[in-house]
Scaffold this motif. Sequence first.
Motif, short mmCIF file in Angstrom:
data_model
loop_
_atom_site.label_atom_id
_atom_site.label_comp_id
_atom_site.label_asym_id
_atom_site.label_seq_id
_atom_site.Cartn_x
_atom_site.Cartn_y
_atom_site.Cartn_z
N ASP A 122 4.58 -14.11 -12.58
CA ASP A 122 3.29 -13.69 -13.35
C ASP A 122 2.42 -12.61 -12.60
O ASP A 122 1.62 -12.49 -12.90
CB ASP A 122 2.48 -15.10 -13.53
N THR A 123 3.18 -12.03 -11.40
CA THR A 123 2.57 -11.21 -10.68
C THR A 123 3.59 -10.31 -9.87
O THR A 123 4.63 -10.58 -9.88
CB THR A 123 1.44 -11.66 -9.67
N ALA A 124 3.19 -8.98 -9.59
CA ALA A 124 3.77 -8.02 -9.04
C ALA A 124 3.10 -7.14 -8.27
O ALA A 124 1.82 -6.85 -8.45
CB ALA A 124 4.66 -7.07 -9.89
N LEU A 125 3.64 -6.95 -6.77
CA LEU A 125 3.15 -5.99 -5.85
C LEU A 125 3.71 -4.69 -5.78
O LEU A 125 5.25 -4.92 -5.95
CB LEU A 125 3.11 -6.60 -4.28
N VAL A 126 3.29 -3.52 -6.03
CA VAL A 126 4.06 -2.21 -6.17
C VAL A 126 3.47 -1.42 -4.70
O VAL A 126 2.22 -1.22 -4.48
CB VAL A 126 3.53 -1.40 -7.34
N ASN A 127 4.48 -1.39 -3.73
CA ASN A 127 4.11 -0.65 -2.70
C ASN A 127 4.70 0.84 -2.72
O ASN A 127 6.07 0.84 -3.12
CB ASN A 127 4.82 -1.34 -1.44
N PHE A 128 4.26 1.85 -2.32
CA PHE A 128 4.79 3.08 -2.16
C PHE A 128 4.77 3.38 -0.71
O PHE A 128 3.86 3.38 0.25
CB PHE A 128 3.97 4.08 -2.85
N TYR A 129 6.16 3.93 -0.21
CA TYR A 129 6.10 4.19 1.17
C TYR A 129 6.37 5.76 1.33
O TYR A 129 7.36 6.32 0.65
CB TYR A 129 7.41 3.58 1.96
N ASP A 130 5.89 6.51 2.12
CA ASP A 130 6.02 7.96 2.34
C ASP A 130 7.08 7.89 3.71
O ASP A 130 7.42 7.05 4.07
CB ASP A 130 4.98 8.94 2.56
N ALA A 131 7.42 9.14 4.21
CA ALA A 131 8.57 9.14 5.08
C ALA A 131 8.04 8.49 6.51
O ALA A 131 8.77 8.15 7.08
CB ALA A 131 8.76 10.64 5.33
N ALA A 132 6.67 8.30 6.50
CA ALA A 132 6.27 7.83 7.75
C ALA A 132 5.84 6.24 7.83
O ALA A 132 5.63 5.81 8.82
CB ALA A 132 5.05 8.55 8.55
N ALA A 133 5.87 5.75 6.48
CA ALA A 133 5.27 4.59 6.29
C ALA A 133 6.26 3.37 6.95
O ALA A 133 7.33 3.49 6.81
CB ALA A 133 4.95 4.26 4.93
N ARG A 134 5.57 2.21 7.13
CA ARG A 134 6.30 1.17 7.53
C ARG A 134 5.76 -0.21 7.38
O ARG A 134 4.63 -0.42 6.81
CB ARG A 134 6.30 1.24 9.33
N MET A 135 6.59 -1.39 7.25
CA MET A 135 5.85 -2.80 6.94
C MET A 135 6.23 -3.46 8.09
O MET A 135 7.62 -3.74 8.45
CB MET A 135 6.47 -3.07 5.61
N GLY A 136 5.36 -4.11 9.11
CA GLY A 136 5.74 -5.08 9.87
C GLY A 136 6.40 -6.25 9.40
O GLY A 136 6.22 -6.61 8.20
N MET A 137 6.97 -7.12 10.37
CA MET A 137 7.46 -8.38 9.77
C MET A 137 6.40 -9.06 9.55
O MET A 137 5.39 -9.58 10.21
CB MET A 137 8.29 -8.98 11.00
N HIS A 138 6.57 -9.88 8.25
CA HIS A 138 5.74 -10.86 7.75
C HIS A 138 6.45 -11.73 6.85
O HIS A 138 7.45 -11.63 6.38
CB HIS A 138 4.58 -10.18 6.95
N GLN A 139 5.73 -12.88 6.58
CA GLN A 139 6.24 -13.77 5.55
C GLN A 139 5.28 -13.80 4.25
O GLN A 139 4.30 -13.56 4.27
CB GLN A 139 6.01 -15.42 6.05
N ASP A 140 5.98 -13.86 3.17
CA ASP A 140 5.30 -14.04 2.05
C ASP A 140 4.78 -15.65 1.64
O ASP A 140 5.54 -16.11 1.11
CB ASP A 140 6.24 -13.80 0.83
N LYS A 141 3.35 -15.93 1.94
CA LYS A 141 3.00 -17.22 2.05
C LYS A 141 1.59 -17.18 1.20
O LYS A 141 1.04 -18.31 1.01
CB LYS A 141 2.62 -17.51 3.51
#
Length: 229
Positions: A122-141
Amino acid sequence: MTDLSSGTPELFELPRERAEIVPGAVHVPDWLGLEDQRELVLRCREWALGPAPMRHVVLPGGGRMSVRSTTLGRDGAPYRYLRTGEHERAPDMPPWLSALGRRAVLEAYGPGSPDARDHRPDTALVNFYDAAARMGMHQDKDEASAAPIVSLSLGDACVFRFGNTQTRSAPYRDIELRSGDLFVFGGPSRYAFHGVPRILPGTGPAALGMKGGRLNLTLRMTGRAGPAR
């Protein structure tokens, strides 16, 4: 195999095989065909412009994410940190996108799985990463539901780091996710730490017309009672 430094495939590239990375975490390469990928890219461009525009999110702790994000469905709940305006309203979660999420879980787990039978994102997250983008380690809570998370990749490939449920550190596996790939994690892996330490520029299909960068859609069940509005 693909030369990831140049984005140019060799003449005879071996097909990649689906794999269960750990119990509950399934990688399905090339699940989305090129036409489906193109359609999703077009839809993401529409969502990125509003009414809840894509932006660099400032987290509750004050950190600014390097990815740009927006959300669909439930007025952004439970992802209130994605909103900046009091009256900003997230677009509806399209029924066709929810159906795509259910198909993805069926693909990963098979029709006999309770998770597959009952899955209705019932929901969506949309993320855009450019060449320098990162996502740190995390939990979906943030969700009340423990239903599986569906992840769809478009554009440039990335290194996706999938870890354990106890700590951000090792043990973890690094997986290359390319455009069109599906990754589903649920069951014993639902709360595994995960992140994106690196984007691989120049590896996306030219036919998508993205001109670089990676789009990622994660489809989720929030577990909130009642209608989405």
